[in-house]
Design a protein around this motif. Structure first.
Motif, PDB file in Angstrom:
ATOM      1  N   VAL A 133       0.624  -1.077   0.111  1.00 49.18           N
ATOM      2  CA  VAL A 133      -0.038  -0.024   0.030  1.00 49.18           C
ATOM      3  C   VAL A 133       1.004   1.142  -0.013  1.00 49.18           C
ATOM      4  O   VAL A 133       1.791   1.214   0.730  1.00 49.18           O
ATOM      5  N   HIS A 134       0.635   2.189  -1.177  1.00 56.99           N
ATOM      6  CA  HIS A 134       1.443   3.213  -1.000  1.00 56.99           C
ATOM      7  C   HIS A 134       1.461   4.206   0.187  1.00 56.99           C
ATOM      8  O   HIS A 134       0.283   4.341   0.970  1.00 56.99           O
ATOM      9  N   ILE A 135       2.510   4.644   0.697  1.00 52.75           N
ATOM     10  CA  ILE A 135       2.638   5.524   2.021  1.00 52.75           C
ATOM     11  C   ILE A 135       1.631   6.490   1.947  1.00 52.75           C
ATOM     12  O   ILE A 135       1.106   6.943   3.176  1.00 52.75           O
ATOM     13  N   LEU A 136       1.401   7.195   0.756  1.00 55.43           N
ATOM     14  CA  LEU A 136       0.311   8.265   0.687  1.00 55.43           C
ATOM     15  C   LEU A 136      -1.027   7.680   1.285  1.00 55.43           C
ATOM     16  O   LEU A 136      -1.746   8.163   1.763  1.00 55.43           O
ATOM     17  N   ARG A 137      -1.076   6.424   0.641  1.00 56.62           N
ATOM     18  CA  ARG A 137      -2.635   5.983   0.898  1.00 56.62           C
ATOM     19  C   ARG A 137      -2.647   5.472   2.423  1.00 56.62           C
ATOM     20  O   ARG A 137      -3.752   5.450   3.137  1.00 56.62           O
ATOM     21  N   GLN A 138      -1.479   5.007   2.930  1.00 57.85           N
ATOM     22  CA  GLN A 138      -1.517   4.254   4.373  1.00 57.85           C
ATOM     23  C   GLN A 138      -1.930   5.746   5.222  1.00 57.85           C
ATOM     24  O   GLN A 138      -2.565   5.649   6.283  1.00 57.85           O
TER      25      GLN A 138
ATOM     26  N   SER B  42     -13.484  14.541   4.613  1.00 58.47           N
ATOM     27  CA  SER B  42     -13.398  13.846   3.402  1.00 58.47           C
ATOM     28  C   SER B  42     -11.676  13.783   3.300  1.00 58.47           C
ATOM     29  O   SER B  42     -10.972  15.095   3.600  1.00 58.47           O
ATOM     30  N   VAL B  43     -11.116  13.003   2.599  1.00 59.35           N
ATOM     31  CA  VAL B  43      -9.648  12.896   2.289  1.00 59.35           C
ATOM     32  C   VAL B  43      -9.806  12.225   1.135  1.00 59.35           C
ATOM     33  O   VAL B  43      -9.723  11.133   0.514  1.00 59.35           O
TER      34      VAL B  43
ATOM     35  N   PHE C   6      -3.985  15.331  -2.760  1.00 51.66           N
ATOM     36  CA  PHE C   6      -5.119  14.947  -1.886  1.00 51.66           C
ATOM     37  C   PHE C   6      -5.255  16.025  -0.763  1.00 51.66           C
ATOM     38  O   PHE C   6      -4.343  16.502  -0.309  1.00 51.66           O
ATOM     39  N   GLN C   7      -6.475  16.294  -0.552  1.00 49.35           N
ATOM     40  CA  GLN C   7      -6.994  17.388   0.372  1.00 49.35           C
ATOM     41  C   GLN C   7      -7.834  16.906   1.585  1.00 49.35           C
ATOM     42  O   GLN C   7      -8.598  16.050   1.283  1.00 49.35           O
ATOM     43  N   ILE C   8      -7.450  17.173   2.647  1.00 50.37           N
ATOM     44  CA  ILE C   8      -7.925  16.732   3.988  1.00 50.37           C
ATOM     45  C   ILE C   8      -9.191  17.823   4.298  1.00 50.37           C
ATOM     46  O   ILE C   8      -8.761  19.041   4.877  1.00 50.37           O
ATOM     47  N   GLU C   9     -10.409  17.694   3.851  1.00 53.61           N
ATOM     48  CA  GLU C   9     -11.526  18.532   3.859  1.00 53.61           C
ATOM     49  C   GLU C   9     -12.229  18.348   5.461  1.00 53.61           C
ATOM     50  O   GLU C   9     -12.160  17.106   5.699  1.00 53.61           O
TER      51      GLU C   9
END
Length: 508
Positions: A240-245, A368-369, A387-390
């Motif tokens: 799993v990509h570090i960004l997704r993790q 949301s992410v 990716f935005q953390i809303e």
């Protein structure tokens, strides 16, 4: 001396005067290379052969590298298109040059990220210039691609390509290195003696079968020895990509803080993306140079008629007795235009209006992410998609102190305790402020988000009559503070290092 058949075959094919490679032995004995390798190690243990090893490295172009060797590197194509468009004399709109270049998809990102780095020109505010004195024929990476395309797989020192250029091509995924272990075998004095004395083939069994077990023959046969130290083929599994993790970790933290997750479309109407945020339709960020509009379909079919009327009224007249609005053009057809969302606040407007899941009663917390898309200039902290953390909180009597406290609690979950705040202007929040964190290796302040209290001009048309505090945080910037990455492209896109992605563990 009795030996298994494979060892006898190998021993008879080896000589004492000249080392023989395992592949050559496999060809001479007509045995699989792995069988020969196992036999060689067993003979070495018996002192009958000597084995020497060396590691050979080769380089070769990837499929993408071969394609660029045929068609030219994306940055060279962009440079030629820029010259043809007149960018050598004055700045030209970037979209015009990209269209002329014929570049599509990821090639556009690659061209833009290497264009200025190589000195072909500059990109600024959606415009591009070209240096007429630049010499594409002297581009070391382009020349190396041509050489390696003609050479094929070869040793690095067998071609006239500099180490720095090879490393650059490798980091771009245009070249790959391969290492192989070459084993060579020589007959020892004892091996010569045993050969002269004569060898007998011992019947051995290499695998236990159901037939051997059921018949009872397993008790009478001689099994071949199993070499647990023999080399085995290496398989790289997925990860799993570090960004997704990290995105999943962010979700866990926000759910733990009492938030619910939002969902919604990546392609949406400008109405939800900007109009509902009290963003004037003539705002510079809403031009086609700063957004990705859709060619087909171009517009959404339906929007809530009552909500359109309320939002238009807010834009034209303002809200409340002191509201003035923008006194700028407002067109319902423009509001219906489809584009890739530039922020996930489009999800917030859908939820706050009740359009997505029905009316929401305060107090409420949502997040949301998700990915967003912007026509930015590529640099170490900006990408065309990220990716935005809303997030937003709806409640009575919210203040900036509540918002700051939420951030301090959130970032503390990731070991970040030095958040700084700076007043800022947004068309849809008042008061507003940006968030900054200190980069762990450079010590520089890195902008990590934007936030504020939604304005009455935004909330009243949506039917919300209490306070809403909201934010948009950058997931990639969070990773920069957590792990010390200095360039987003190290973890996101075509230039990221697969070994880094395999080996970096998510920090909790």
């Amino acid at each position: 001396m009795q030996l298994p058949a494979s060892q006898v075959a190998v021993l008879e094919a080896v000589n004492a005067d000249e080392a023989t490679a395992v592949d050559a032995l496999a060809a001479a004995t007509e045995l699989p290379p792995e069988t020969v390798t196992g036999a060689v190690f067993e003979l070495e243990d018996e002192g009958l052969v000597a084995v020497s090893e060396r590691t050979d490295e080769t380089i070769d172009l990837t499929d993408e590298g071969r394609a660029y060797a045929d068609e030219a590197l994306p940055e060279l194509r962009l440079y030629e298109a820029a010259l043809e468009a007149g960018a050598g004399d004055e700045p030209v709109q970037m979209g015009q040059v990209i269209g002329r270049s014929g570049l599509e998809g990821p090639q556009v990102d690659i061209a833009l990220s290497n264009y200025a780095r190589k000195g072909y020109g500059a990109i600024d505010s959606g415009e591009i210039t070209a240096d007429p004195d630049a010499d594409p024929d002297a581009d070391p990476e382009a020349n190396a691609l041509e050489i390696l395309a003609d050479t094929g797989e070869t040793a690095p020192d067998a071609v006239e390509v500099g180490d720095e250029t090879v490393e650059g091509l490798e980091s771009r995924g245009l070249l790959e290195r391969s290492e192989s272990i070459l084993r060579e075998v020589t007959l020892t004095e004892r091996g010569v003696t045993e050969l002269m004395a004569g060898l007998e083939t011992a019947e051995t069994v290499g695998q236990v079968t159901p037939e051997l077990l059921t018949s009872g023959e397993w008790d009478d046969v001689e099994f071949a020895e199993y070499n647990v130290e023999a080399d085995a083929e290496r398989f790289e599994g997925g990860n799993v990509h570090i960004l997704r993790q990290t995105a999943e970790r962010v979700k866990d933290v926000l759910v733990g803080m009492g938030f619910q997750e939002m969902e919604g479309p990546h392609v949406d109407a400008d109405f939800w993306i900007n109009d509902c945020l009290f963003m004037p339709q003539d705002h510079p960020a809403r031009t086609h140079w700063d957004r990705f509009a859709l060619a087909e379909p171009t517009h959404i079919d339906e929007l809530p008629a009552d909500l359109i009327a309320d939002v238009e009224r807010a834009h034209r007249e303002g809200v409340g007795p002191d509201g003035e609005g923008y006194h700028s053009p407002w067109d319902a057809d423009f509001a219906r235009a489809l584009a890739l969302r530039g922020h996930t606040t489009s999800l917030s407007t859908r939820y706050l209006s009740g359009e997505q899941i029905g009316e929401i009663e305060p107090p409420a917390r949502y997040f949301s992410v998700e990915k967003v898309y912007r026509n930015d200039t590529l640099d170490p902290t900006h990408l065309l998609e990220f990716f935005q953390i809303e997030g937003w909180v709806m409640a009575e009597d919210l203040s900036v102190r509540d918002l700051m406290g939420t951030f301090e609690e959130f970032y503390a979950q990731f070991g970040i305790t030095d958040i700084e705040f700076k007043p800022h202007y947004n068309p849809y929040t008042e008061p507003s402020f940006e968030l900054f964190g200190t980069h762990p290796t450079t010590g520089e302040l890195v902008e990590i988000g934007n936030s504020g209290i939604f304005r009455e001009e935004m909330l009243e048309p949506l039917g919300v009559d209490c306070d809403v505090m909201a934010w948009g945080l950058a997931l990639e910037r969070l990773l920069m503070l957590m792990y010390g990455f200095e360039d987003i492209r190290d973890i996101h896109g075509t230039l990221c290092d697969l070994e880094l992605l395999r080996n970096t563990e998510v920090t909790y």
